[in-house]
Motif scaffolding. Structure first.
Motif, short mmCIF file in Angstrom:
data_model
loop_
_atom_site.label_atom_id
_atom_site.label_comp_id
_atom_site.label_asym_id
_atom_site.label_seq_id
_atom_site.Cartn_x
_atom_site.Cartn_y
_atom_site.Cartn_z
N LYS A 12 0.80 -1.22 0.00
CA LYS A 12 0.00 0.00 0.00
C LYS A 12 0.83 1.27 0.00
N SER A 13 1.84 1.32 0.90
CA SER A 13 2.52 2.62 1.03
C SER A 13 3.27 2.98 -0.25
N THR A 14 3.81 1.97 -0.95
CA THR A 14 4.48 2.27 -2.22
C THR A 14 3.47 2.82 -3.22
N ILE A 15 2.32 2.20 -3.26
CA ILE A 15 1.28 2.65 -4.20
C ILE A 15 0.82 4.06 -3.85
N VAL A 16 0.65 4.31 -2.54
CA VAL A 16 0.24 5.64 -2.10
C VAL A 16 1.25 6.68 -2.59
N ASN A 17 2.54 6.40 -2.38
CA ASN A 17 3.56 7.37 -2.79
C ASN A 17 3.56 7.57 -4.30
N ARG A 18 3.46 6.48 -5.02
CA ARG A 18 3.46 6.59 -6.48
C ARG A 18 2.24 7.38 -6.98
N LEU A 19 1.10 7.15 -6.36
CA LEU A 19 -0.10 7.86 -6.79
C LEU A 19 0.01 9.35 -6.50
#
Ligand code: 5GP
Length: 186
Positions: A12-19
């Motif tokens: 999740k946190s990687t996706i959050v940052n990428r988004l």
């Protein structure tokens, strides 16, 4: 609001940052408050608002949270402050909430128009990611895997608008970006 949930270790946190970096629409990450101690490298007001249990309880009773939950069953509380939603609103942005399934359920019930996404990966992958992070004890990892299993079960009974499989990071990010674009065009 965009609500994203998924078990610990689902990336999740990687996706959050990428988004946040590359979203096609304006997103403001709602910074959660928590009573859990900061991990190394985490910053107050960037990763979380780190509150003492007393302060958290005081603000909860004052009605400052739009939702809050004891997430991992280990006594640590997490919650979304209403002021964070206002901050996003003032910036004319989507408030982006990365919260657990119980929190998401409250939000979806209260605000049915919320765009909700459940992020999932294989069981094996959760465990590997948790172990790679290396910040949790075996006992804590076991507890988080248990939370993950419970969350998956609960997620089935909650009407997330979308489920995204995070086996390929780029694809998962672009799927969520497409969901946001469709919603804005909506
Ligand atoms: P951490 O690894 O940071 O200790 O725990 C993160 C877990 O707490 C994740 O499952 C995340 O979705 C959840 N969480 C983080 N902030 C909030 C919040 O404001 N409300 C709720 N309900 N869950 C949150």
């Amino acid at each position: 609001m965009l609500v994203l949930s998924g078990p610990s270790g689902s990336g999740k946190s990687t996706i959050v940052n990428r988004l946040i970096e590359s979203s096609p629409v304006k997103l403001v990450k709602a910074i959660s408050a928590t009573t859990r101690p900061a991990r190394e490298g985490e910053q107050e007001g960037r990763d979380y608002y780190f509150l003492t249990p007393d302060e958290f309880e005081r603000r909860r009773q004052a009605g400052e949270f739009v939702e809050c939950e004891e997430v991992h069953g280990n006594g640590n509380w997490y919650g979304t402050l209403t002021s964070e939603l206002h901050r996003a609103q003032q910036e004319g942005a989507w408030a982006f909430l990365e919260i657990d399934v119980k929190g998401a359920q409250s939000i979806i019930q209260e605000y049915p128009q919320t765009l909700s996404v459940f992020l999932t990966t294989s069981d094996h992958e959760y465990e590997q990611r948790l172990r790679q992070r290396g910040t949790e004890s075996d006992e804590e990892i076991a507890r988080r895997l248990e939370t993950a299993r419970r969350e998956l079960e609960m997620a089935r009974s909650i009407n997330y608008k979308h489920t995204v499989v995070n086996d390929d990071l780029d694809r998962a990010v672009s799927e969520i970006a497409d969901i946001l674009i469709s919603a804005e065009e909506g």
